[in-house]
Motif scaffolding. Structure first.
Motif, PDB file in Angstrom:
ATOM      1  N   THR A 140       0.836  -1.177   0.000  1.00 29.86           N
ATOM      2  CA  THR A 140       0.000   0.000   0.000  1.00 29.86           C
ATOM      3  C   THR A 140       0.880   1.238   0.000  1.00 29.86           C
ATOM      4  O   THR A 140       2.072   1.154   0.290  1.00 29.86           O
ATOM      5  N   VAL A 148      -4.496   1.408  -1.569  1.00 23.96           N
ATOM      6  CA  VAL A 148      -4.237   0.113  -2.200  1.00 23.96           C
ATOM      7  C   VAL A 148      -4.176   0.287  -3.715  1.00 23.96           C
ATOM      8  O   VAL A 148      -5.074   0.882  -4.306  1.00 23.96           O
ATOM      9  N   ARG A 174       3.863  -2.950   2.883  1.00 25.75           N
ATOM     10  CA  ARG A 174       2.552  -3.333   3.439  1.00 25.75           C
ATOM     11  C   ARG A 174       1.715  -4.055   2.374  1.00 25.75           C
ATOM     12  O   ARG A 174       0.503  -3.863   2.291  1.00 25.75           O
ATOM     13  N   ASN A 177      -1.224  -6.010   3.583  1.00 29.09           N
ATOM     14  CA  ASN A 177      -2.399  -5.183   3.885  1.00 29.09           C
ATOM     15  C   ASN A 177      -3.227  -4.974   2.622  1.00 29.09           C
ATOM     16  O   ASN A 177      -4.462  -5.011   2.659  1.00 29.09           O
ATOM     17  N   ALA A 181      -6.998  -6.273   2.120  1.00 32.10           N
ATOM     18  CA  ALA A 181      -8.048  -5.285   1.827  1.00 32.10           C
ATOM     19  C   ALA A 181      -8.796  -5.649   0.545  1.00 32.10           C
ATOM     20  O   ALA A 181     -10.015  -5.473   0.458  1.00 32.10           O
ATOM     21  N   HIS A 258      -7.356  -3.108   9.894  1.00 33.71           N
ATOM     22  CA  HIS A 258      -8.157  -2.303   8.953  1.00 33.71           C
ATOM     23  C   HIS A 258      -9.496  -1.931   9.599  1.00 33.71           C
ATOM     24  O   HIS A 258      -9.981  -0.804   9.457  1.00 33.71           O
ATOM     25  N   GLN A 281      -7.983   3.258   3.824  1.00 34.28           N
ATOM     26  CA  GLN A 281      -8.324   2.024   3.097  1.00 34.28           C
ATOM     27  C   GLN A 281      -7.759   0.811   3.805  1.00 34.28           C
ATOM     28  O   GLN A 281      -8.200  -0.297   3.586  1.00 34.28           O
ATOM     29  N   THR A 282      -6.715   1.031   4.602  1.00 29.21           N
ATOM     30  CA  THR A 282      -6.080  -0.112   5.280  1.00 29.21           C
ATOM     31  C   THR A 282      -5.815   0.247   6.741  1.00 29.21           C
ATOM     32  O   THR A 282      -6.766   0.556   7.454  1.00 29.21           O
ATOM     33  N   ASN A 283      -4.557   0.225   7.184  1.00 30.20           N
ATOM     34  CA  ASN A 283      -4.293   0.422   8.618  1.00 30.20           C
ATOM     35  C   ASN A 283      -3.755   1.808   8.967  1.00 30.20           C
ATOM     36  O   ASN A 283      -3.433   2.056  10.117  1.00 30.20           O
TER      37      ASN A 283
END
Ligand code: TLP
Length: 343
Positions: A140, A148, A174, A177, A181, A258, A281-283
């Motif tokens: 990411t 992403v 990542r 991730n 996602a 997430h 969108q992720t962490n």
């Protein structure tokens, strides 16, 4: 008071089970290729990403520089995103160590490269010009909010690189991730790049390490550059054991990070003066705070027991192993009075 550390997913500590796996690791000298646990991790990493071979490195920074040195010749130019980690946060290693030029092109807010700028940046065949040696993607994308890159985004870069005849490297610090996602196997995303690295020491929870993956020939050459960069480790199986454990046990839990990022974003969006920049969108959760000097905001949150970074005009909260849903709720509860009291 419990400190809630949202500075980075690099702050994760190995779990007792991971430490146990490290303590029990079978070891050998990896510079001789004789560490069975390193070999196992490298085989697992390659198989998981759908590549022929992999190399354990000390860090994402070392993986990226090793990849650049392996793909390129001195004097080549590498096309990178203007917001990429490689351009901004890797100490200019490409220039300083590799004699490579980094040619930035615009990243949009979803982490994609502006393809018109990429096309314009590709050098023609002319003895006055450096060669375009490589194009780098980040997935990411850290500074683009943990965005992403999906298969459509990746394929447009792959097609162009194939047409022009240079390779693609993906900084997938990542990448798991991104895969979680999108709900696709990580190998689907890795397939668009010749080389891909991913971090063991972020959401996967290992204390140290990154894996660089690619063809057998590429990795054999990368081993030489890793050694040149001081990365020929000896009984590195102690570290690789954490990586083996992580690939077996820590990937699925990224979905919790997430979910926690979504929860944090929802709470933040309800607080007057805070804007998500952009929605996560992720962490990674980035937000702006009206009316504050950010170093002061960070200091006041630290007094309240919430650690985070001011990332040049935005605050970043990072979800990771060790941060539970209740920690996110508590961080929001500690933030609200800070905001209400004002700058
Ligand atoms: N990122 C760190 C800091 O260096 C900013 C963080 O806290 O996010 N690629 C990407 C996309 C990264 O985010 C990072 C680390 C790296 C490479 C470098 O990894 P390490 O820290 O292992 O050298």
């Amino acid at each position: 008071m419990k400190i809630i550390d949202l500075r980075s997913d690099t702050v994760t500590l190995p779990s007792p089970e991971m430490r146990q796996a490290m303590a029990n690791a079978e070891l050998g000298d990896d510079v001789f290729g004789e560490d069975p646990t390193v070999n196992r991790l490298q085989e697992m990493a390659a198989a998981t990403l759908g590549k022929e071979a992999a190399l354990l490195t000390t860090s994402g920074t070392q993986s990226n520089l090793t990849a650049l040195l392996t793909h390129c010749r001195r004097g080549d130019e590498v096309i990178v995103g203007a917001e990429s980690h490689t351009l901004i946060f890797e100490v200019g290693g490409a220039w300083a160590v590799g004699g490579l030029g980094l040619r930035p092109v615009r990243n949009d807010d979803r982490g994609r490269l502006d393809m018109a700028e990429v096309r314009a940046a590709i050098r023609g065949d002319n003895e006055h010009f450096p060669r375009t040696g490589l194009i780098c993607l980040e997935n990411t994308h850290n500074r683009c909010g943990g965005a992403v890159l999906n298969e459509e985004d990746l394929s447009s870069v792959r097609e162009l690189a194939d047409r022009k005849g240079f390779p693609v490297h993906m900084d997938g610090a990542r990448l798991f991730n991104a895969a979680v996602a999108l709900g696709v196997p990580v190998s689907r995303l890795a397939a668009y790049a010749d080389s891909v690295c991913f971090s063991l020491s972020k959401g996967l929870g290992c204390p140290v390490g990154s894996a660089l993956c690619g063809s057998r020939e590429f990795i054999a050459e990368a081993r030489r550059y890793r050694k040149m960069l001081g990365g020929g480790m000896r009984q590195a199986g102690v570290l690789a054991a954490a990586g083996v454990y992580a690939l077996e046990r820590m990937v699925d839990r990224l979905a919790d990070d997430h979910e926690n990022a979504r929860l944090a974003a929802e709470g933040l969006a309800d607080i007057p003066g805070i804007d998500l920049a952009p929605p996560p969108q992720t962490n990674l959760v980035y937000f702006t705070v009206d009316g504050w000097k950010l170093p002061e905001f960070v200091r006041r949150l630290e007094e309240a027991g919430v650690l985070c970074f001011d990332e040049g005009g935005r605050i970043r909260w990072v979800m990771h192993f060790g941060i539970e849903r209740s920690d996110v709720e508590e961080a929001l509860a500690r933030l609200r009075p800070v905001m209400a009291a004002g700058a």
